[in-house]
Design a protein around this motif. Structure first.
Motif, PDB file in Angstrom:
ATOM      1  N   THR A  54      -2.930   0.667  -4.298  1.00 25.20           N
ATOM      2  CA  THR A  54      -3.315   1.772  -3.521  1.00 25.20           C
ATOM      3  C   THR A  54      -4.637   2.348  -3.972  1.00 25.20           C
ATOM      4  O   THR A  54      -5.118   2.099  -5.266  1.00 25.20           O
ATOM      5  CB  THR A  54      -2.230   2.961  -3.591  1.00 25.20           C
ATOM      6  OG1 THR A  54      -3.035   3.959  -3.031  1.00 25.20           O
ATOM      7  CG2 THR A  54      -2.014   3.234  -5.184  1.00 25.20           C
ATOM      8  N   ASP A 112       0.767  -1.153  -0.022  1.00 26.33           N
ATOM      9  CA  ASP A 112       0.135  -0.098  -0.039  1.00 26.33           C
ATOM     10  C   ASP A 112       0.840   1.196   0.194  1.00 26.33           C
ATOM     11  O   ASP A 112       2.191   1.042   0.329  1.00 26.33           O
ATOM     12  CB  ASP A 112      -0.707  -0.042   1.345  1.00 26.33           C
ATOM     13  CG  ASP A 112      -1.593   1.267   1.289  1.00 26.33           C
ATOM     14  OD1 ASP A 112      -2.303   1.690   0.554  1.00 26.33           O
ATOM     15  OD2 ASP A 112      -1.682   1.820   2.705  1.00 26.33           O
ATOM     16  N   LEU A 113       0.415   2.366  -0.155  1.00 32.26           N
ATOM     17  CA  LEU A 113       1.126   3.518  -0.232  1.00 32.26           C
ATOM     18  C   LEU A 113       0.933   4.439   0.813  1.00 32.26           C
ATOM     19  O   LEU A 113       1.848   4.397   1.763  1.00 32.26           O
ATOM     20  CB  LEU A 113       0.630   4.278  -1.556  1.00 32.26           C
ATOM     21  CG  LEU A 113       1.623   5.733  -1.534  1.00 32.26           C
ATOM     22  CD1 LEU A 113       2.948   5.224  -2.313  1.00 32.26           C
ATOM     23  CD2 LEU A 113       0.825   6.805  -2.531  1.00 32.26           C
ATOM     24  N   ASP A 114      -0.216   5.126   1.218  1.00 30.14           N
ATOM     25  CA  ASP A 114      -0.433   5.948   2.161  1.00 30.14           C
ATOM     26  C   ASP A 114      -0.439   5.395   3.457  1.00 30.14           C
ATOM     27  O   ASP A 114      -0.975   4.528   3.625  1.00 30.14           O
ATOM     28  CB  ASP A 114      -1.541   6.787   2.242  1.00 30.14           C
ATOM     29  CG  ASP A 114      -1.490   7.628   1.035  1.00 30.14           C
ATOM     30  OD1 ASP A 114      -0.589   8.703   0.922  1.00 30.14           O
ATOM     31  OD2 ASP A 114      -2.358   7.790  -0.117  1.00 30.14           O
ATOM     32  N   ILE A 150       2.853  -1.629  -6.190  1.00 35.72           N
ATOM     33  CA  ILE A 150       2.054  -0.918  -5.276  1.00 35.72           C
ATOM     34  C   ILE A 150       0.372  -0.914  -5.585  1.00 35.72           C
ATOM     35  O   ILE A 150       0.353  -1.001  -6.707  1.00 35.72           O
ATOM     36  CB  ILE A 150       2.716   0.661  -5.382  1.00 35.72           C
ATOM     37  CG1 ILE A 150       3.733   0.859  -4.662  1.00 35.72           C
ATOM     38  CG2 ILE A 150       1.581   1.650  -4.793  1.00 35.72           C
ATOM     39  CD1 ILE A 150       4.480   2.216  -5.092  1.00 35.72           C
ATOM     40  N   ASP A 179      -3.623   1.689  -9.404  1.00 32.50           N
ATOM     41  CA  ASP A 179      -4.089   2.710  -8.500  1.00 32.50           C
ATOM     42  C   ASP A 179      -5.635   2.637  -8.597  1.00 32.50           C
ATOM     43  O   ASP A 179      -6.075   1.603  -9.186  1.00 32.50           O
ATOM     44  CB  ASP A 179      -3.527   3.969  -8.838  1.00 32.50           C
ATOM     45  CG  ASP A 179      -4.205   4.188 -10.245  1.00 32.50           C
ATOM     46  OD1 ASP A 179      -4.545   3.511 -11.028  1.00 32.50           O
ATOM     47  OD2 ASP A 179      -4.183   5.739 -10.673  1.00 32.50           O
ATOM     48  N   VAL A 224       2.484   0.146 -10.647  1.00 31.78           N
ATOM     49  CA  VAL A 224       1.573   0.618  -9.521  1.00 31.78           C
ATOM     50  C   VAL A 224       0.068   0.286 -10.025  1.00 31.78           C
ATOM     51  O   VAL A 224      -0.211   0.486 -11.353  1.00 31.78           O
ATOM     52  CB  VAL A 224       1.740   2.203  -9.575  1.00 31.78           C
ATOM     53  CG1 VAL A 224       0.620   2.613  -8.646  1.00 31.78           C
ATOM     54  CG2 VAL A 224       2.938   2.467  -8.886  1.00 31.78           C
ATOM     55  N   HIS A 281      -0.671  10.838  -7.487  1.00 33.12           N
ATOM     56  CA  HIS A 281      -0.294  11.046  -6.105  1.00 33.12           C
ATOM     57  C   HIS A 281       0.671  10.220  -5.819  1.00 33.12           C
ATOM     58  O   HIS A 281       1.610  10.533  -5.063  1.00 33.12           O
ATOM     59  CB  HIS A 281      -1.495  10.868  -5.213  1.00 33.12           C
ATOM     60  CG  HIS A 281      -1.216  10.650  -3.664  1.00 33.12           C
ATOM     61  ND1 HIS A 281      -0.906  11.873  -2.961  1.00 33.12           N
ATOM     62  CD2 HIS A 281      -1.436   9.882  -2.780  1.00 33.12           C
ATOM     63  CE1 HIS A 281      -0.721  11.358  -1.883  1.00 33.12           C
ATOM     64  NE2 HIS A 281      -1.158  10.088  -1.691  1.00 33.12           N
ATOM     65  N   VAL A 282       0.838   8.946  -6.284  1.00 31.55           N
ATOM     66  CA  VAL A 282       1.674   8.010  -6.043  1.00 31.55           C
ATOM     67  C   VAL A 282       3.264   8.320  -6.609  1.00 31.55           C
ATOM     68  O   VAL A 282       4.187   8.456  -5.769  1.00 31.55           O
ATOM     69  CB  VAL A 282       1.496   6.534  -6.633  1.00 31.55           C
ATOM     70  CG1 VAL A 282       2.620   5.645  -6.725  1.00 31.55           C
ATOM     71  CG2 VAL A 282       0.245   5.857  -6.002  1.00 31.55           C
ATOM     72  N   ASP A 283       3.108   9.037  -7.610  1.00 33.20           N
ATOM     73  CA  ASP A 283       4.318   9.404  -8.302  1.00 33.20           C
ATOM     74  C   ASP A 283       4.887  10.424  -7.312  1.00 33.20           C
ATOM     75  O   ASP A 283       6.188  10.534  -7.230  1.00 33.20           O
ATOM     76  CB  ASP A 283       4.290  10.105  -9.620  1.00 33.20           C
ATOM     77  CG  ASP A 283       3.901   9.126 -10.936  1.00 33.20           C
ATOM     78  OD1 ASP A 283       4.075   7.792 -10.574  1.00 33.20           O
ATOM     79  OD2 ASP A 283       2.966   9.308 -11.789  1.00 33.20           O
TER      80      ASP A 283
END
Length: 231
Positions: free
Chosen positions: A113, A16-18, A111, A138, A136, A119-121
């Protein structure tokens, strides 16, 4: 007592990212959270307090506030994402130690997310991790159906040809690990380290003892460094 799954067999590492690839106490998501409240308030022409209640209700029921706003109020995803991700990413700092640990893990790193690729970038750029991931998936790739929807995980697995029985998933929300665990993935819950205040809902911090959580860590970098020595 459950026997947690290990990592010896893992050849795909899913993150996950955040609040996962960066510490909870950075509270970057708090900025997004505030922007979401503003968007809901303006779109529905309601007070900030009412918008906040609606936002959190949709978040729990639909997986993301955006999905609730799209389903019930005809919001266009592009408009929503463009607005809520207009935030200051400067609190994020490069994490070369995490980057090195990720590089040493055998196999692919992906990833998954509920955020957008834009936002990921920006997040990966600030963390210095842009070159450490192979792909990714997304919220747009998920056709705006967020985790923890089972179909979203299946789309991800199919698109990237991931064998879930040979994969590990790192997440900050225990509920988003239910389906991965059912599919056979080794699951890791990333929690706050307790040293600094975090801005989260109580339910977001639950689940450490859940049966679908194989491992818990409050230091992802240290956890990955340990794994890199084992696998």
């Amino acid at each position: 007592m459950k026997s947690p799954r290990g990592f010896d067999h893992v050849d795909t590492w899913v993150f996950d990212l955040d609040n996962t690839l960066y510490p909870h106490h950075v509270n970057l998501w708090q900025q997004v959270d505030t922007r979401i409240s503003e968007f809901v308030s303006r779109w529905l022409n309601v007070s900030t307090e009412e918008a906040r209640a609606i936002q959190k209700d949709y978040y729990r029921r639909f997986g993301t506030t955006m999905r609730g706003m799209m389903t019930l109020h005809g919001v266009h995803a592009d408009d929503y994402l463009a607005y809520v991700h207009q935030i200051d990413h400067s609190p994020l700092e490069p994490n070369p130690l995490m980057g090195t640990a990720i590089t040493k893990l055998p196999g692919r790193k992906l990833i998954l997310t509920n955020g957008s690729l834009d936002h990921v970038d920006k997040v990966l750029d600030r963390l210095g991790l842009t070159d450490h991931f192979d792909a990714v998936f997304d919220i747009i790739a998920a056709e705006f159906e967020p985790k923890p929807a089972p179909r979203t995980y299946q789309k991800f697995l199919d698109l990237h040809a991931v064998d879930p029985t040979r994969a590990a998933m790192f997440e900050d929300l225990a509920r988003n690990l239910v389906v991965p665990h059912q599919l056979g993935m080794t699951t890791v819950l990333v929690v706050p380290d307790g040293s600094k205040e975090v801005v989260r809902e109580d339910w977001e911090l639950e689940g450490r003892e859940a049966r679908h959580v194989d491992h818990v860590t409050d230091d992802l970098t240290g956890f990955l460094q340990g794994l890199a020595k084992e696998v």
